[in-house]
Design an enzyme around this catalytic site. Structure first.
Site, PDB file in Angstrom:
ATOM      1  N   GLU A 213       1.116  -0.735   0.170  1.00  0.00           N
ATOM      2  CA  GLU A 213       0.284  -0.162   0.066  1.00  0.00           C
ATOM      3  C   GLU A 213       1.106   0.916  -0.279  1.00  0.00           C
ATOM      4  OE1 GLU A 213      -3.000   0.147  -0.107  1.00  0.00           O
ATOM      5  OE2 GLU A 213      -3.777  -2.319  -0.226  1.00  0.00           O
ATOM      6  N   CYS A 247      -1.602   9.435   2.673  1.00  0.00           N
ATOM      7  CA  CYS A 247      -1.285   9.101   1.404  1.00  0.00           C
ATOM      8  C   CYS A 247      -2.326   9.387   0.397  1.00  0.00           C
ATOM      9  CB  CYS A 247      -1.575   7.702   1.635  1.00  0.00           C
ATOM     10  SG  CYS A 247      -2.838   6.596   2.400  1.00  0.00           S
TER      11      CYS A 247
HETATM   12  P1  NAD Z   1       8.170   4.589   5.126  1.00  0.00           P
HETATM   13  O1  NAD Z   1       8.501   3.789   3.603  1.00  0.00           O
HETATM   14  O2  NAD Z   1       9.399   5.193   5.006  1.00  0.00           O
HETATM   15  O3  NAD Z   1       7.881   3.869   5.586  1.00  0.00           O
HETATM   16  C1  NAD Z   1       7.158   2.837   6.629  1.00  0.00           C
HETATM   17  C2  NAD Z   1       7.738   1.883   6.771  1.00  0.00           C
HETATM   18  O4  NAD Z   1       8.643   0.885   6.438  1.00  0.00           O
HETATM   19  C3  NAD Z   1       7.753   1.766   8.820  1.00  0.00           C
HETATM   20  O5  NAD Z   1       7.739   1.256   9.813  1.00  0.00           O
HETATM   21  C4  NAD Z   1      10.158   1.940   8.387  1.00  0.00           C
HETATM   22  O6  NAD Z   1      10.422   1.600   9.739  1.00  0.00           O
HETATM   23  C5  NAD Z   1       9.536   0.978   7.124  1.00  0.00           C
HETATM   24  N1  NAD Z   1      10.723   0.933   6.698  1.00  0.00           N
HETATM   25  C6  NAD Z   1      11.937   2.648   6.497  1.00  0.00           C
HETATM   26  N2  NAD Z   1      12.296   2.053   5.474  1.00  0.00           N
HETATM   27  C7  NAD Z   1      12.907   0.415   5.542  1.00  0.00           C
HETATM   28  C8  NAD Z   1      14.113  -0.254   4.814  1.00  0.00           C
HETATM   29  N3  NAD Z   1      14.105   0.288   4.255  1.00  0.00           N
HETATM   30  N4  NAD Z   1      13.661  -1.699   5.459  1.00  0.00           N
HETATM   31  C9  NAD Z   1      12.972  -2.236   5.745  1.00  0.00           C
HETATM   32  N5  NAD Z   1      11.823  -1.435   6.420  1.00  0.00           N
HETATM   33  C10 NAD Z   1      11.594   0.089   6.283  1.00  0.00           C
HETATM   34  O7  NAD Z   1       6.845   5.191   4.607  1.00  0.00           O
HETATM   35  P2  NAD Z   1       6.726   6.625   5.957  1.00  0.00           P
HETATM   36  O8  NAD Z   1       7.238   7.948   5.805  1.00  0.00           O
HETATM   37  O9  NAD Z   1       6.216   6.020   7.265  1.00  0.00           O
HETATM   38  O10 NAD Z   1       5.281   6.845   5.627  1.00  0.00           O
HETATM   39  C11 NAD Z   1       4.731   7.584   4.280  1.00  0.00           C
HETATM   40  C12 NAD Z   1       4.562   7.270   3.315  1.00  0.00           C
HETATM   41  O11 NAD Z   1       3.341   5.752   3.249  1.00  0.00           O
HETATM   42  C13 NAD Z   1       3.746   7.929   1.532  1.00  0.00           C
HETATM   43  O12 NAD Z   1       4.562   7.301   0.871  1.00  0.00           O
HETATM   44  C14 NAD Z   1       2.753   7.403   2.104  1.00  0.00           C
HETATM   45  O13 NAD Z   1       1.944   8.240   0.247  1.00  0.00           O
HETATM   46  C15 NAD Z   1       2.108   6.863   2.259  1.00  0.00           C
HETATM   47  N6  NAD Z   1       0.928   5.378   2.571  1.00  0.00           N
HETATM   48  C16 NAD Z   1       0.241   4.956   1.892  1.00  0.00           C
HETATM   49  C17 NAD Z   1      -0.446   4.394   2.131  1.00  0.00           C
HETATM   50  C18 NAD Z   1      -1.808   3.439   1.655  1.00  0.00           C
HETATM   51  O14 NAD Z   1      -2.957   3.096   2.626  1.00  0.00           O
HETATM   52  N7  NAD Z   1      -1.796   3.689   0.131  1.00  0.00           N
HETATM   53  C19 NAD Z   1      -0.789   4.840   3.190  1.00  0.00           C
HETATM   54  C20 NAD Z   1      -0.526   5.406   4.621  1.00  0.00           C
HETATM   55  C21 NAD Z   1       0.819   5.855   3.766  1.00  0.00           C
END
Ligand code: NAD
Length: 458
Positions: A213, A247
């Site tokens: 997602e 998002c």
């Molecule tokens: P992110 O990708 O930075 O982090 C999400 C999760 O992944 C966190 O728990 C983090 O610890 C983990 N993570 C980060 N980097 C990682 C890596 N290299 N390896 C393994 N795990 C890792 O996202 P964010 O900043 O927390 O959230 C914002 C993003 O999420 C935006 O792009 C937003 O659009 C998206 N989002 C999507 C939805 C949806 O339903 N499609 C909902 C909310 C947010």
């Protein structure tokens, strides 16, 4: 004990627990969903407080977009689970007779749920509801950037569910990477597109299926044939809700040139009505999650800033901002904004808009404001996006019976309601043949049998 050892232990315990079969009974799943609902209700005030501490999330927004979504989704699952979990009989071709065939939904096993920080409560628990309803064990890794909510989710789960059934592993990227070294039966990830690629690559090593997602730039197209006041109110609401950290917030507005001036006036009026003369003092306006995000967003404040543009680093405050006369080449149009900044691009010909959208990665959401059915239909049929909402924003997320997910760069797979159940289930196809009427036509020697078989197969 190192986290690595802990994670392996938890996984071993969960595998054993899953194999023992308790989670497969529908009554067990119902009892767990009821327990989850009960415990969420009991912790309502702590949940709202944690969200306030992490994002200065207004109580109203925390209640409507996090707490109540979780309750609504549990209620929907409870209402439908018996039906979803039923074995489905399917018809079979004559050539297989006598036999019966069915599809049996079975849980996948031990699943991993990784959550983001922007709706840190509901985006950790909504997938969990699907995992429970389908009969799985689950490990949840909430976002480290919403620590109050992450701790609370860990506390709620550990006090109410055995670790061998549901476990929360808190931590940062390093912990996430350690989790990804393990073999899960499914990974459900919510977060950025960039991280989604890392998750999928890690999952591929174990051939683990993923639901991703993700995010992206969701366009909001505004035609001339609208109710301008309502349009502006809905767009301003969706853009500045949770300080733009949604998002499916409208990322940018594409507006018919003829009504742009009036539209901007209406947006300004809405901001004033929602948050008063100084949104910094409004109890109804959230903050940017942390300094890193704040610096990234502050750098986007360039160009023809028509409304807002005020920032305060100490308070992680960025006022509701509208930038006019933006072009497709501007920095702000390159990546998801994820902040309370609304770029406005005017158009004359809707075909140009459609072409431009189609040249970009497929968005998670696309919004159309128009009373004109042909206009709506043209955009619906000529663009692709995870979802669409016509004459409003964000509402496509709110119905449990509407599958939610992205397409292309905005995600893989979907969830909510039945879609969640399907995501965390495998439909096992079973053909059950009888011993009588063992037609010799199928067996060698084949001489003379093919022409008869062709007739039978039609
Ligand atoms: P992110 O990708 O930075 O982090 C999400 C999760 O992944 C966190 O728990 C983090 O610890 C983990 N993570 C980060 N980097 C990682 C890596 N290299 N390896 C393994 N795990 C890792 O996202 P964010 O900043 O927390 O959230 C914002 C993003 O999420 C935006 O792009 C937003 O659009 C998206 N989002 C999507 C939805 C949806 O339903 N499609 C909902 C909310 C947010």
């Amino acid at each position: 004990m190192s986290p690595q050892i802990l994670i392996s232990d938890v996984l071993r315990e969960q595998r054993q627990y899953f194999r023992a079969g308790a989670t497969k009974s529908v009554d067990f799943r119902i009892a767990q969903l009821q327990a989850l609902k009960q415990v969420v209700i009991e912790h309502e005030s702590e949940i709202l407080e944690a969200l306030k501490a992490d994002l200065n999330k207004p109580e109203f927004e925390a209640y409507t977009s996090e707490f109540s979504f979780v309750i609504q989704e549990i209620n929907y699952a409870l209402k439908n689970i018996k039906n979803w979990a039923k074995t489905k009989k399917v018809s079979i071709p004559l050539i297989l007779s006598p036999a019966s065939a069915q599809m049996i939904p079975e849980p996948l096993g031990v699943v991993l749920i990784i959550g983001p920080w922007n709706y840190p409560f509901q985006l950790s628990l909504l997938p969990l509801i699907g995992a429970i309803a389908s009969g799985n064990c689950a490990v949840i890794k909430p976002s480290e950037f919403a620590p109050h909510t992450s701790h609370l989710v860990a506390e709620i789960i550990s006090k109410n569910f055995p670790q061998e059934y549901i476990s929360v592993v808190e931590g940062d990227v390093e912990i996430s990477k350690q989790l990804l070294q393990e073999k899960f039966d499914h990974i459900f990830f919510t977060g950025s597109t960039a991280t989604g690629k890392i998750i999928m690559a890690a999952a591929a090593k174990h051939l683990t299926p993923v639901t991703l997602e993700l995010g992206g730039k969701s366009p909001c197209i505004v035609d001339k044939e609208i109710n301008l006041e309502v349009t502006a109110r809905r767009i301003a609401w969706g853009k500045f809700y949770n300080a733009g950290q949604t998002c499916i917030a409208p990322d940018y507005v594409l507006i018919n040139k003829d009504i742009k001036k009036e539209f901007l006036k209406n947006i300004e009026k809405c901001i004033q009505e929602f948050y008063g003369d100084n949104p910094k003092n409004s109890p109804d306006y959230a903050r940017i999650i942390n300094q890193r995000q704040f610096s990234r967003v502050a750098n986007l404040l360039q160009g023809d800033i028509r409304i807002g543009g005020e920032i305060n680093a100490d308070e992680l405050y960025i006022s509701p901002t509208v930038i006019d006369n933006v072009t497709w080449e501007d920095t702000i149009m390159q990546d998801e904004i994820f902040a309370p900044i609304l770029p406005v691009i005017e158009y004359v010909d809707i075909n140009d808009v459609i072409d431009k959208i189609n040249l970009r990665p497929k968005p998670l959401a696309l919004y159309i404001f128009s009373k004109n059915k042909k206009f709506q239909q043209k955009i619906l049929s000529e663009t692709s996006s995870g979802g669409v909402c016509i004459n409003d924003v964000i509402k496509q997320f709110s119905a449990s019976n509407l599958a939610f997910g992205g397409v292309g760069d905005s995600g893989i797979g979907s969830y909510h309601g039945k879609a969640s159940f399907d995501t965390f289930s495998h439909y096992k196809s079973v053909v059950n043949r009888k011993f009588f009427l063992d037609a010799s036509i199928l067996y060698a020697p084949y001489a003379g049998k093919l022409s008869l078989l062709k007739k039978l197969l039609g």
